[in-house]
Design a protein around this motif. Structure first.
Motif, PDB file in Angstrom:
ATOM      1  N   PRO A  53       0.959  -1.063   0.071  1.00 54.10           N
ATOM      2  CA  PRO A  53       0.447   0.198   0.044  1.00 54.10           C
ATOM      3  C   PRO A  53       0.630   1.220  -0.272  1.00 54.10           C
ATOM      4  O   PRO A  53       0.102   2.321  -0.550  1.00 54.10           O
ATOM      5  N   GLU A  54       2.101   1.617   0.541  1.00 52.82           N
ATOM      6  CA  GLU A  54       2.735   2.683   0.742  1.00 52.82           C
ATOM      7  C   GLU A  54       3.130   3.161  -0.584  1.00 52.82           C
ATOM      8  O   GLU A  54       4.004   4.060  -1.322  1.00 52.82           O
ATOM      9  N   LEU A  55       3.349   1.679  -2.158  1.00 50.36           N
ATOM     10  CA  LEU A  55       4.560   2.229  -2.869  1.00 50.36           C
ATOM     11  C   LEU A  55       3.066   1.622  -3.938  1.00 50.36           C
ATOM     12  O   LEU A  55       3.021   0.688  -4.337  1.00 50.36           O
ATOM     13  N   PRO A  56       2.900   2.991  -4.325  1.00 51.22           N
ATOM     14  CA  PRO A  56       0.964   2.466  -5.134  1.00 51.22           C
ATOM     15  C   PRO A  56       1.758   2.807  -6.171  1.00 51.22           C
ATOM     16  O   PRO A  56       2.555   2.412  -7.286  1.00 51.22           O
ATOM     17  N   GLY A  57       1.021   1.072  -6.540  1.00 50.61           N
ATOM     18  CA  GLY A  57       1.451   0.499  -8.394  1.00 50.61           C
ATOM     19  C   GLY A  57       2.737  -0.827  -8.252  1.00 50.61           C
ATOM     20  O   GLY A  57       2.726  -1.057  -9.331  1.00 50.61           O
ATOM     21  N   CYS A  58       3.128  -0.589  -6.756  1.00 47.69           N
ATOM     22  CA  CYS A  58       4.172  -2.623  -6.043  1.00 47.69           C
ATOM     23  C   CYS A  58       3.114  -2.765  -6.265  1.00 47.69           C
ATOM     24  O   CYS A  58       2.251  -3.199  -5.171  1.00 47.69           O
ATOM     25  N   ILE A  59       3.153  -4.492  -7.820  1.00 43.49           N
ATOM     26  CA  ILE A  59       1.928  -5.333  -7.509  1.00 43.49           C
ATOM     27  C   ILE A  59       2.644  -6.606  -8.474  1.00 43.49           C
ATOM     28  O   ILE A  59       3.923  -6.225  -8.753  1.00 43.49           O
ATOM     29  N   TRP A  78       7.466 -13.223  -5.037  1.00 37.37           N
ATOM     30  CA  TRP A  78       6.658 -12.354  -6.410  1.00 37.37           C
ATOM     31  C   TRP A  78       7.461 -10.483  -5.923  1.00 37.37           C
ATOM     32  O   TRP A  78       8.508  -9.638  -6.773  1.00 37.37           O
ATOM     33  N   LEU A  79       6.340 -10.168  -5.581  1.00 36.96           N
ATOM     34  CA  LEU A  79       6.109  -8.636  -4.783  1.00 36.96           C
ATOM     35  C   LEU A  79       7.675  -8.513  -4.066  1.00 36.96           C
ATOM     36  O   LEU A  79       8.612  -6.934  -4.385  1.00 36.96           O
ATOM     37  N   ASP A  99      12.445  -3.304  -7.520  1.00 38.36           N
ATOM     38  CA  ASP A  99      12.333  -2.667  -9.035  1.00 38.36           C
ATOM     39  C   ASP A  99      11.823  -0.846  -8.605  1.00 38.36           C
ATOM     40  O   ASP A  99      12.157   0.013  -9.305  1.00 38.36           O
ATOM     41  N   HIS A 100      10.442  -1.391  -8.214  1.00 41.87           N
ATOM     42  CA  HIS A 100      10.082  -0.077  -7.922  1.00 41.87           C
ATOM     43  C   HIS A 100      10.409   0.775  -6.642  1.00 41.87           C
ATOM     44  O   HIS A 100      10.546   1.808  -7.453  1.00 41.87           O
TER      45      HIS A 100
END
Length: 113
Positions: free
Chosen positions: A38-44, A56-57, A63-64
């Motif tokens: 949640p703290e890193l929007p787009g990290c999925i 994988w996360l 990478d994010h």
């Protein structure tokens, strides 16, 4: 890839960010576990199991953060929480809930809007 940012990204990504994992479906209707930070929007990331999605996360988090460093953007701090893993298994049968709990997560009720 700027290698000087890689070590810093790996260090920053190792901080205790919370991971949310939920069960979703692919476009073919197959179940898939999706993990986000949640703290890193787009990290999925996603996987066939909670464990695989979390593996994988880990890579996605590095990478994010590397991308944020490379673009000279702020890297959000992890937020203090009691648990670093939240598993939400909303409208699937009990076998999926058992799998999520066996992976060390908690099963939260689905939130509907």
């Amino acid at each position: 890839m700027n290698k000087s940012y890689l070590k810093e990204a790996e260090f920053l990504a190792s901080r205790p960010y919370q991971a949310h994992v939920f069960l979703d479906e692919t476009t073919e209707g197959e179940p898939v576990y999706v993990a986000i930070v949640p703290e890193l929007p787009g990290c999925i990331a996603h996987g066939d199991s909670v464990e695989e999605a979390l593996e994988w996360l880990e890579s996605a988090r590095v990478d994010h953060i590397w991308f944020l460093l490379d673009k000279n953007l702020d890297v959000p701090e992890p937020q203090p929480v009691k648990s670093t893993l939240v598993v939400n298994v909303p409208h699937y049968d009990d076998d999926y809930a058992v799998d999520a709990q066996a992976s060390g997560g908690t099963v939260a009720p689905a939130v509907t809007a």
